[in-house]
Write a protein that holds these residues in place. Structure first.
Motif, PDB file in Angstrom:
ATOM      1  N   THR A 114       0.856  -1.221   0.000  1.00  0.00           N
ATOM      2  CA  THR A 114       0.000   0.000   0.000  1.00  0.00           C
ATOM      3  C   THR A 114       0.880   1.255   0.000  1.00  0.00           C
ATOM      4  OG1 THR A 114       0.027   0.329   2.403  1.00  0.00           O
ATOM      5  CG2 THR A 114      -1.566  -1.285   1.535  1.00  0.00           C
ATOM      6  N   ASP A 115       0.228   2.414   0.135  1.00  0.00           N
ATOM      7  CA  ASP A 115       0.988   3.686   0.207  1.00  0.00           C
ATOM      8  C   ASP A 115       1.458   4.000   1.615  1.00  0.00           C
ATOM      9  OD1 ASP A 115      -1.223   5.383  -2.180  1.00  0.00           O
ATOM     10  OD2 ASP A 115       0.509   4.027  -2.410  1.00  0.00           O
ATOM     11  N   LEU A 116       1.262   3.077   2.533  1.00  0.00           N
ATOM     12  CA  LEU A 116       1.666   3.363   3.917  1.00  0.00           C
ATOM     13  C   LEU A 116       3.177   3.583   3.982  1.00  0.00           C
ATOM     14  CD1 LEU A 116       0.508   3.431   6.902  1.00  0.00           C
ATOM     15  CD2 LEU A 116       1.647   1.197   7.144  1.00  0.00           C
ATOM     16  N   GLN A 117       3.563   4.658   4.684  1.00  0.00           N
ATOM     17  CA  GLN A 117       4.991   4.922   4.939  1.00  0.00           C
ATOM     18  C   GLN A 117       5.220   4.746   6.446  1.00  0.00           C
ATOM     19  OE1 GLN A 117       6.945   6.259   2.068  1.00  0.00           O
ATOM     20  NE2 GLN A 117       5.084   5.358   1.226  1.00  0.00           N
ATOM     21  N   SER A 118       6.177   3.905   6.807  1.00  0.00           N
ATOM     22  CA  SER A 118       6.307   3.611   8.234  1.00  0.00           C
ATOM     23  C   SER A 118       7.765   3.534   8.660  1.00  0.00           C
ATOM     24  CB  SER A 118       5.600   2.276   8.547  1.00  0.00           C
ATOM     25  OG  SER A 118       5.682   2.001   9.925  1.00  0.00           O
ATOM     26  N   ILE A 119       7.988   3.857   9.925  1.00  0.00           N
ATOM     27  CA  ILE A 119       9.322   3.729  10.527  1.00  0.00           C
ATOM     28  C   ILE A 119       9.181   2.976  11.843  1.00  0.00           C
ATOM     29  CG2 ILE A 119      11.233   4.971  11.658  1.00  0.00           C
ATOM     30  CD1 ILE A 119      10.896   7.218   9.640  1.00  0.00           C
ATOM     31  N   SER A 120       9.976   1.931  12.017  1.00  0.00           N
ATOM     32  CA  SER A 120      10.041   1.242  13.314  1.00  0.00           C
ATOM     33  C   SER A 120      11.251   1.750  14.077  1.00  0.00           C
ATOM     34  CB  SER A 120      10.175  -0.275  13.114  1.00  0.00           C
ATOM     35  OG  SER A 120       8.930  -0.833  12.755  1.00  0.00           O
ATOM     36  N   LEU A 121      11.013   2.106  15.327  1.00  0.00           N
ATOM     37  CA  LEU A 121      12.108   2.588  16.175  1.00  0.00           C
ATOM     38  C   LEU A 121      12.407   1.521  17.222  1.00  0.00           C
ATOM     39  CD1 LEU A 121      10.862   6.273  16.590  1.00  0.00           C
ATOM     40  CD2 LEU A 121      12.662   5.424  15.044  1.00  0.00           C
ATOM     41  N   ARG A 122      13.627   0.984  17.158  1.00  0.00           N
ATOM     42  CA  ARG A 122      14.007  -0.104  18.072  1.00  0.00           C
ATOM     43  C   ARG A 122      14.727   0.504  19.278  1.00  0.00           C
ATOM     44  NH1 ARG A 122      16.307  -4.225  13.380  1.00  0.00           N
ATOM     45  NH2 ARG A 122      14.274  -4.958  12.619  1.00  0.00           N
ATOM     46  N   TYR A 123      13.974   0.565  20.403  1.00  0.00           N
ATOM     47  CA  TYR A 123      14.517   1.196  21.619  1.00  0.00           C
ATOM     48  C   TYR A 123      15.482   0.244  22.311  1.00  0.00           C
ATOM     49  CZ  TYR A 123       9.841   3.325  21.320  1.00  0.00           C
ATOM     50  OH  TYR A 123       8.672   3.910  20.907  1.00  0.00           O
ATOM     51  N   PHE A 124      16.458   0.815  22.974  1.00  0.00           N
ATOM     52  CA  PHE A 124      17.266   0.021  23.878  1.00  0.00           C
ATOM     53  C   PHE A 124      16.628   0.159  25.260  1.00  0.00           C
ATOM     54  CE2 PHE A 124      20.495  -1.998  21.283  1.00  0.00           C
ATOM     55  CZ  PHE A 124      20.035  -1.547  20.052  1.00  0.00           C
ATOM     56  N   ASN A 125      17.289   0.659  26.269  1.00  0.00           N
ATOM     57  CA  ASN A 125      16.632   0.689  27.577  1.00  0.00           C
ATOM     58  C   ASN A 125      16.270   2.104  28.009  1.00  0.00           C
ATOM     59  OD1 ASN A 125      17.911  -1.992  27.351  1.00  0.00           O
ATOM     60  ND2 ASN A 125      17.136  -2.218  29.439  1.00  0.00           N
ATOM     61  N   PRO A 126      15.008   2.483  27.852  1.00  0.00           N
ATOM     62  CA  PRO A 126      14.609   3.849  28.213  1.00  0.00           C
ATOM     63  C   PRO A 126      14.617   4.023  29.726  1.00  0.00           C
ATOM     64  CG  PRO A 126      12.945   2.752  26.837  1.00  0.00           C
ATOM     65  CD  PRO A 126      13.893   1.710  27.297  1.00  0.00           C
ATOM     66  N   ILE A 127      15.168   5.126  30.205  1.00  0.00           N
ATOM     67  CA  ILE A 127      15.163   5.429  31.652  1.00  0.00           C
ATOM     68  C   ILE A 127      15.009   6.929  31.836  1.00  0.00           C
ATOM     69  CG2 ILE A 127      16.619   3.462  32.280  1.00  0.00           C
ATOM     70  CD1 ILE A 127      18.983   5.437  32.543  1.00  0.00           C
ATOM     71  N   GLY A 128      14.704   7.343  33.077  1.00  0.00           N
ATOM     72  CA  GLY A 128      14.651   8.767  33.387  1.00  0.00           C
ATOM     73  C   GLY A 128      13.251   9.342  33.265  1.00  0.00           C
ATOM     74  N   ALA A 129      13.178  10.659  33.375  1.00  0.00           N
ATOM     75  CA  ALA A 129      11.889  11.360  33.376  1.00  0.00           C
ATOM     76  C   ALA A 129      12.097  12.790  32.897  1.00  0.00           C
ATOM     77  CB  ALA A 129      11.307  11.387  34.791  1.00  0.00           C
ATOM     78  N   HIS A 130      10.984  13.419  32.499  1.00  0.00           N
ATOM     79  CA  HIS A 130      11.032  14.826  32.085  1.00  0.00           C
ATOM     80  C   HIS A 130      11.589  15.657  33.245  1.00  0.00           C
ATOM     81  CE1 HIS A 130       9.514  18.815  30.841  1.00  0.00           C
ATOM     82  NE2 HIS A 130       9.656  18.326  29.630  1.00  0.00           N
ATOM     83  N   ASP A 131      12.445  16.641  32.977  1.00  0.00           N
ATOM     84  CA  ASP A 131      13.116  17.344  34.092  1.00  0.00           C
ATOM     85  C   ASP A 131      12.154  18.181  34.942  1.00  0.00           C
ATOM     86  OD1 ASP A 131      12.675  19.469  32.438  1.00  0.00           O
ATOM     87  OD2 ASP A 131      14.789  19.914  32.045  1.00  0.00           O
ATOM     88  N   SER A 132      10.922  18.341  34.462  1.00  0.00           N
ATOM     89  CA  SER A 132       9.928  19.071  35.277  1.00  0.00           C
ATOM     90  C   SER A 132       9.419  18.204  36.440  1.00  0.00           C
ATOM     91  CB  SER A 132       8.728  19.423  34.396  1.00  0.00           C
ATOM     92  OG  SER A 132       8.108  18.186  33.975  1.00  0.00           O
ATOM     93  N   ALA A 133       9.662  16.904  36.342  1.00  0.00           N
ATOM     94  CA  ALA A 133       9.118  15.925  37.309  1.00  0.00           C
ATOM     95  C   ALA A 133       7.580  15.953  37.312  1.00  0.00           C
ATOM     96  CB  ALA A 133       9.671  16.140  38.719  1.00  0.00           C
ATOM     97  N   GLU A 134       6.999  16.355  36.194  1.00  0.00           N
ATOM     98  CA  GLU A 134       5.528  16.325  36.064  1.00  0.00           C
ATOM     99  C   GLU A 134       5.035  15.017  35.465  1.00  0.00           C
ATOM    100  OE1 GLU A 134       4.647  20.279  37.531  1.00  0.00           O
ATOM    101  OE2 GLU A 134       3.659  18.344  37.409  1.00  0.00           O
ATOM    102  N   ILE A 135       5.932  14.342  34.737  1.00  0.00           N
ATOM    103  CA  ILE A 135       5.632  13.007  34.196  1.00  0.00           C
ATOM    104  C   ILE A 135       6.871  12.141  34.385  1.00  0.00           C
ATOM    105  CG2 ILE A 135       3.868  13.682  32.488  1.00  0.00           C
ATOM    106  CD1 ILE A 135       6.045  13.681  30.347  1.00  0.00           C
ATOM    107  N   GLY A 136       6.643  10.819  34.398  1.00  0.00           N
ATOM    108  CA  GLY A 136       7.765   9.886  34.567  1.00  0.00           C
ATOM    109  C   GLY A 136       7.242   8.463  34.511  1.00  0.00           C
ATOM    110  N   GLU A 137       8.090   7.534  34.923  1.00  0.00           N
ATOM    111  CA  GLU A 137       7.716   6.107  34.859  1.00  0.00           C
ATOM    112  C   GLU A 137       6.809   5.787  36.053  1.00  0.00           C
ATOM    113  OE1 GLU A 137      11.241   3.796  34.270  1.00  0.00           O
ATOM    114  OE2 GLU A 137      10.115   2.061  33.573  1.00  0.00           O
ATOM    115  N   LEU A 138       5.732   5.074  35.797  1.00  0.00           N
ATOM    116  CA  LEU A 138       4.801   4.702  36.890  1.00  0.00           C
ATOM    117  C   LEU A 138       4.565   3.193  36.841  1.00  0.00           C
ATOM    118  CD1 LEU A 138       2.152   7.583  36.671  1.00  0.00           C
ATOM    119  CD2 LEU A 138       3.617   7.056  38.649  1.00  0.00           C
ATOM    120  N   PRO A 139       5.568   2.415  37.233  1.00  0.00           N
ATOM    121  CA  PRO A 139       5.371   0.954  37.165  1.00  0.00           C
ATOM    122  C   PRO A 139       4.247   0.520  38.111  1.00  0.00           C
ATOM    123  CG  PRO A 139       7.475   1.492  38.232  1.00  0.00           C
ATOM    124  CD  PRO A 139       6.842   2.773  37.819  1.00  0.00           C
TER     125      PRO A 139
END
Ligand code: WQD
Length: 338
Positions: A168-193
């Motif tokens: 089809t005409d779909l254009q796509s990109i797969s992003l292969r993450y390694f190990n994401p860590i940390g949080a936005h420096d505002s501390a308004e959002i972050g990881e919530l396991p």
């Protein structure tokens, strides 16, 4: 103003990406089923950006609800995070993973074709490489038999995208993450396991906050310099910015092929014990940990060759692991009122 749908947009990486999209001037719509995210993350995004994205609580496994969303909302591009992502849980409950991670992708892609949405960014993972033969890992490294149903759903999802982009005409990109860590420096959002953290850094910060007795280091008898496993820990804000850049590549028709893949990592490997000592340095406190048996399914060492993303996307990480650990600790103290 282009409209971008972020599925799983109240989750850890999704919420950080929503912030970067808003800062880049996009209109953001978020779908989340709240199975692994909290609604007040929306307020966190608003406090950072001044904008509260359009949000709908939708379970993407319900095809009619997915169809209905696209009948009511105009979308120019999609960044698809929504998926189950706990390796251990996927081994215990594979069918949940095959349904939640694969049916949802096909329903979304069917809507892309129906509504002529041609730009699709997919949240993939370095887990598709398994234990690589060579390090650092390039995008051409062989995709190996998955270590878990979770990893298998990422491999199959990429294959679904390859075939759909071919047909089809779909254009796509797969992003292969390694190990994401940390949080936005505002501390308004972050990881919530939810419950006991499976991943290393939230377990470290919860231990430092006194919620956990001690960190268990899963093995120090690996063939690595200090015996503990090596990973490529990438700041979640660097990761989020890469998603905006990848989407802009598609919007601006700069992609070389209908389907592209990029590793998103720092290019540097760090051992578990190095992460522990880096955390002690940034937090100024000793971390209580003990060495225990290896965790089944762990690969020994994995870190990215980042040259393709640098060359083609003009993207590389700007933040260090210490920045990430500092932001993770600031976030932990914020949510625990420490
Ligand atoms: C990192 C290292 C553990 C916890 C997984 C998924 C991957 C992605 C990220 C979703 C390993 C060690 C951990 C602990 C420890 N997930 N560790 N004690 O396994 O590299 O990657 O999460 O996309 O797809 O596979 O991340 O943080 O679980 O482990 O010693 O309490 O920390 O053995 O060496 P992993 P992790």
């Amino acid at each position: 103003m282009k409209k971008v749908l972020v599925t799983g947009g109240l989750g850890y990486i999704g919420s950080h990406t929503a912030v970067e999209l808003l800062d880049a001037g996009y209109e953001v719509l978020i779908i989340d089923d709240l199975s692994n995210a909290e609604l007040d993350v929306l307020e966190g995004i608003e406090r950072i950006t001044g904008t509260k994205p359009h949000f709908e609580k939708i379970d993407l496994r319900i095809k009619d609800d997915v169809e209905d969303f696209f009948l009511r909302n105009e979308v120019d591009g999609i960044i698809h995070f929504a998926a189950s992502k706990a390796v251990g849980e996927s081994v215990a409950n594979p069918l949940l993973y095959y349904e939640n991670n694969l049916h949802t992708l096909t329903y979304l892609l069917q809507q892309c074709l129906k509504h002529e949405i041609h730009h699709f960014i997919f949240s993939s993972s370095c887990t598709v490489y398994g234990q690589p033969d060579e390090l650092p890992i390039t995008e051409d490294a062989p995709v190996k038999a998955a270590y878990s149903p979770y990893g298998n759903t990422k491999q199959i999802s990429e294959e679904i995208l390859v075939d759909t982009c071919k047909a089809t005409d779909l254009q796509s990109i797969s992003l292969r993450y390694f190990n994401p860590i940390g949080a936005h420096d505002s501390a308004e959002i972050g990881e919530l396991p939810i419950g006991t953290p499976q991943n290393l850094v939230p377990f470290i910060t919860q231990t430092a906050a006194g919620l956990r007795e001690a960190l268990s280091v899963f093995g120090d008898d690996y063939p690595t310099p200090d015996g503990s496993c090596i990973r490529d820990y990438i700041h979640v804000v660097d990761l989020a910015e890469a998603h905006v850049i990848a989407l802009q590549r598609l919007f601006n028709k700069q992609n070389d092929a209908g389907y592209e893949v990029y590793n998103l990592g720092t290019g540097r490997g760090c051992s578990v014990l190095e992460v522990v000592s880096a955390f002690e340095k940034v937090s100024g406190q000793k971390l209580n940990y003990k060495i225990v048996a290896r965790r089944p399914g762990d690969v020994i060492s994995v870190y990215a060759d980042t040259s393709k993303a640098k060359e083609m996307l003009g993207w590389s990480t700007k933040l260090t692991m210490e920045d990430a650990l500092e932001s993770a600790w600031k976030w932990e103290k914020k949510i625990r009122n420490l």
